[in-house]
Design a protein around this motif. Structure first.
Motif, PDB file in Angstrom:
ATOM      1  N   SER A 241       0.707  -1.269   0.010  1.00 39.57           N
ATOM      2  CA  SER A 241       0.082   0.151  -0.022  1.00 39.57           C
ATOM      3  C   SER A 241       0.831   1.368   0.013  1.00 39.57           C
ATOM      4  O   SER A 241       0.917   2.062   0.923  1.00 39.57           O
ATOM      5  N   ASP A 243       2.354   4.843  -1.128  1.00 44.02           N
ATOM      6  CA  ASP A 243       1.531   6.161  -1.518  1.00 44.02           C
ATOM      7  C   ASP A 243       1.705   6.358  -2.878  1.00 44.02           C
ATOM      8  O   ASP A 243       2.479   5.953  -3.776  1.00 44.02           O
ATOM      9  N   ASP A 244       0.206   6.658  -3.496  1.00 44.74           N
ATOM     10  CA  ASP A 244       0.154   7.100  -4.720  1.00 44.74           C
ATOM     11  C   ASP A 244       0.715   8.292  -5.016  1.00 44.74           C
ATOM     12  O   ASP A 244       0.205   9.412  -5.402  1.00 44.74           O
ATOM     13  N   ASP A 245       2.153   8.195  -5.791  1.00 47.36           N
ATOM     14  CA  ASP A 245       2.680   9.366  -5.997  1.00 47.36           C
ATOM     15  C   ASP A 245       2.311  10.209  -7.251  1.00 47.36           C
ATOM     16  O   ASP A 245       2.361  11.557  -7.292  1.00 47.36           O
ATOM     17  N   LYS A 248      -0.466  12.973  -6.485  1.00 44.15           N
ATOM     18  CA  LYS A 248       0.062  14.058  -5.610  1.00 44.15           C
ATOM     19  C   LYS A 248       0.215  15.021  -6.691  1.00 44.15           C
ATOM     20  O   LYS A 248       0.480  14.838  -7.949  1.00 44.15           O
ATOM     21  N   GLY A 273       6.536  13.530  -7.449  1.00 44.17           N
ATOM     22  CA  GLY A 273       5.305  13.631  -7.346  1.00 44.17           C
ATOM     23  C   GLY A 273       4.571  14.044  -8.635  1.00 44.17           C
ATOM     24  O   GLY A 273       4.980  15.108  -9.081  1.00 44.17           O
ATOM     25  N   ARG A 414       4.766  13.430   7.202  1.00 44.58           N
ATOM     26  CA  ARG A 414       3.441  12.734   7.164  1.00 44.58           C
ATOM     27  C   ARG A 414       2.312  13.843   6.996  1.00 44.58           C
ATOM     28  O   ARG A 414       2.329  14.768   7.943  1.00 44.58           O
ATOM     29  N   GLU A 415       1.332  13.812   6.197  1.00 40.97           N
ATOM     30  CA  GLU A 415       0.312  14.589   5.970  1.00 40.97           C
ATOM     31  C   GLU A 415      -0.753  13.950   6.693  1.00 40.97           C
ATOM     32  O   GLU A 415      -0.768  12.775   7.106  1.00 40.97           O
ATOM     33  N   SER A 419      -0.481  10.356   4.162  1.00 39.80           N
ATOM     34  CA  SER A 419       0.673  10.088   2.921  1.00 39.80           C
ATOM     35  C   SER A 419       1.728  10.534   3.269  1.00 39.80           C
ATOM     36  O   SER A 419       1.942  11.548   4.017  1.00 39.80           O
ATOM     37  N   ASN A 421       5.731  12.138   2.206  1.00 33.88           N
ATOM     38  CA  ASN A 421       6.488  12.895   1.788  1.00 33.88           C
ATOM     39  C   ASN A 421       8.018  13.023   1.913  1.00 33.88           C
ATOM     40  O   ASN A 421       8.836  13.664   2.506  1.00 33.88           O
TER      41      ASN A 421
END
Length: 642
Positions: A241, A243-245, A248, A273, A414-415, A419, A421
């Motif tokens: 899983s 992060d879907d770069d 972004k 991103g 961390r957002e 997500s 970064n």
């Protein structure tokens, strides 16, 4: 006559077809990067060696050498010591431990893998962080005989801290506890209680024996009570899983400006991103200038579109200020800039963190000078309690505030949505003197005060102030042991400058501690803050056009270099008052050496606190061969260029 249809004998065309099919199959396999970690001697290297062996990723000559090495190091019977496949350093084989991070590649029919074998010893925790920084999954090994240990907790916390979401608890050496189900369940329950405290809500527990091979690639009949997957089955089928770069906003840190000729100017870097196409509006951060993408250039030609994970060169329609360290981003969603942050820091150096000391901070392609404040708290990896701390020792984890010398383009590691970064949120700290990496960290957020304080434009410049005084501003930084003669010589230098109608000011170490720095003691941290404050005052005085004369022991090279970096090019003059300790102690004008020798004066430079002599000072004054008056004359001649 040989039948050409016999599969053993193939034509060149059939061989080429087989190769194409093989390459096509492997080209489209997914890649999983994972680490093995845990406490020392939990069997991490043995497990990876077993995975390589069972996946047939060992050549015959390697296997022969492995069998010979296994006999030489004393492996019982004819068993193979699989750890030797990974422990490549001589020191590792001699001690039977892992020291460095070992990366290995292997593949199965379903997936390709890159595995990092990370050290279990506490002193090599920094190497574990290195391996975890790029991993998608962590295999946390636990010795079934010992259960969950401190290093198990530390590695789990670090894995979670850097954002690894897939955790496997591999309870190893089950053969040494007779494959006891209750032992396995007790360890899983113990680990789950800890994992929930640090935010790990889900993990996969597998009972294994890396040495015997139980439940590694093949299911073991000795654990009939276990109904879950083998380790290899889990690794092959786990959904990473990540992060879907691509989802972004577009961002690319500029690594270098590509200027092969006057007709071409592009900006090269790795897209971290989103995606970008010619015609897209972009913003350059931190300058804030906007432009439009003209083209996307690669070695193989121009692209209609580029996306996260690709390294490209972008050309723009406008001539804008953009260089290494800048970030090209979507115009309507740029990253943030700030110079003060809260950060989580993992300290990785044998010498403890010194609050106030200046380090190099590297984030993406940016390098800035940064200093850390005393930690808000350190984290107890056993209890997750927040502990009061004045510093961070080796392997300590803490939350602190840091200040950079210029704005940093960043995103929180961390957002709120979870997500990560990593590119614009993760950083390392480097010691300016030794060039050693001393810490890794994650930016949590920018401090609000950094957004509320701005430089005010002034009409009268430092050059005009210096011109009015008809002199060049300087900082004459006198450094040396107590009793070396710094204050005496500095006083003579200012008297000579005054007679020559030069505008100067003398900052003396003792005098400053009566006012500006009266709240500071003589610990290493206080000494650093003492010099930082004096450096800021000296810089302001050069802005006023003055020649600043300072007399401070300033025992650390890093802080003297920090002040040099505050000053304009060529304005800082380091004057080393070179007096041997024995000579300074014989003088002992203030009686301080006597007190230090008696033990009534702690942290005294030269006795129980170190002095780092300058390596390349602008001036070196040997007080054993010249008088104070001769020294003052030499310094004034240097300053005035005579």
């Amino acid at each position: 006559m040989t039948d050409v249809k016999d599969p053993v004998y193939k034509t060149d065309a059939l061989i080429a077809e087989d190769i194409d099919k093989y390459l096509e199959t492997h080209q489209h396999k997914t890649m999983l990067r994972f680490i093995t970690c845990g406490s020392v001697d939990d069997g991490k290297s043995t497990l990876i060696g077993r995975l390589l062996y069972d996946s047939k990723m060992i050549f015959e000559d390697q296997l022969a050498a492995l069998e010979a090495d296994s006999k030489r190091v004393g492996t019982q019977g004819q068993e193979i010591d699989f750890a030797l496949l990974v422990d490549g350093l001589a020191a590792e084989r001699e001690q039977g431990i892992t020291i460095d991070v070992a990366y290995r590649f292997f593949t199965t029919e379903k997936r390709k893998f890159i595995v990092a074998d990370t050290p279990g010893h506490e002193q090599y925790t920094r190497n574990m962080v290195t391996g975890a920084s790029t991993a998608d999954l962590a295999v946390i090994l636990v010795d079934a005989r010992k259960g969950v240990l401190v290093q198990t907790r530390r590695h789990s916390y670090l894995a979670h801290l850097v954002g690894i979401k897939n955790i496997v608890l591999a309870v190893n050496k089950m053969d040494l506890v007779d494959y006891d189900r209750s032992t396995f369940l007790d360890i899983v329950a113990d680990y789950r209680e800890f994992a929930e405290q640090i935010g790990i809500t889900d993990f996969t527990a597998i009972p294994i024996s890396g040495f015997k091979g139980d439940n590694v690639t093949d299911r073991s009949d000795k654990t009939a009570w276990y109904e879950g997957p083998t380790l290899m089955e889990h690794l092959e089928n786990v959904e990473v899983s990540a992060d879907d770069d691509l989802a972004k906003p577009f961002r690319m840190a500029v690594q270098w400006v590509n200027r092969p000729n006057l007709d071409f100017r592009g900006f090269s870097g790795l897209i971290s991103g989103g995606s970008v196409k010619p015609g897209d509006a972009v913003r350059i951060v931190p300058s804030g200038k906007t432009s439009t993408v003209k083209s996307i250039v690669t070695f193989d030609g121009e692209l209609d579109e580029a996306q996260a994970g690709q390294s490209v060169t972008i050309t723009l329609e406008d001539e804008v200020d953009c260089s290494r360290g800048s970030v090209i981003a979507a115009a309507d969603s740029p990253p943030q800039t700030a110079d003060q942050f809260e950060a989580t820091v993992v300290w990785m150096n044998d010498e403890a963190m010194l609050p106030g000391r200046s380090y190099w901070l590297k984030l993406a392609t940016q390098t800035v000078s940064a200093s850390l404040q005393a930690p808000k708290y350190a984290v107890d990896v056993n209890t997750m309690d927040h502990l009061a701390a004045k510093t961070l020792d080796l392997n300590a984890i803490g939350v602190t505030e840091l200040v950079t010398d210029k704005p940093l383009t960043f995103m929180p590691y961390r957002e709120e949505a979870g997500s990560l970064n990593k590119t614009l949120g993760g950083f390392i700290l480097i010691d300016k003197i030794t060039n050693q990496t001393v810490a890794a960290g994650m930016l949590n957020f920018a401090l609000r005060r950094s957004q509320n304080v701005h430089w005010q434009a002034l009409d009268i410049t430092r050059e005009s102030r210096a011109g009015l005084k008809n002199q060049e501003p300087k900082v004459l930084w006198f450094t040396g042991l107590s009793g070396s003669g710094k204050s005496t010589i500095a006083n003579l230098v200012e008297k000579r400058l005054h007679r020559m109608n030069r505008h100067s000011f003398l900052l003396d170490g003792d005098n400053v501690r009566h006012g500006l720095n009266k709240d500071l003691g003589f610990t290493d941290a206080d000494r650093i803050e003492n010099i930082r404050r004096v450096g800021e005052v000296a810089r302001l005085m050069t802005d006023a056009g003055l020649i600043v004369v300072t007399a401070f022991i300033s025992p650390f090279r890093a802080e003297r270099e920090m002040v040099r970096n505050m000053c304009a090019e060529g304005e800082f003059v380091e004057v080393f008052i070179d007096t041997p300790l024995s000579v300074a102690e014989d003088r002992d004008v203030k009686g301080l050496y006597k007190k230090a020798r008696e033990g009534s004066l702690k942290n005294f430079t030269g006795i129980d606190s170190p002095y780092e002599a300058p390596e390349n000072p602008e001036l070196r004054i040997d007080t054993t061969t010249m008088t104070a008056e001769e020294a003052a004359d030499k310094i004034v001649e240097y300053v005035l260029g005579w």
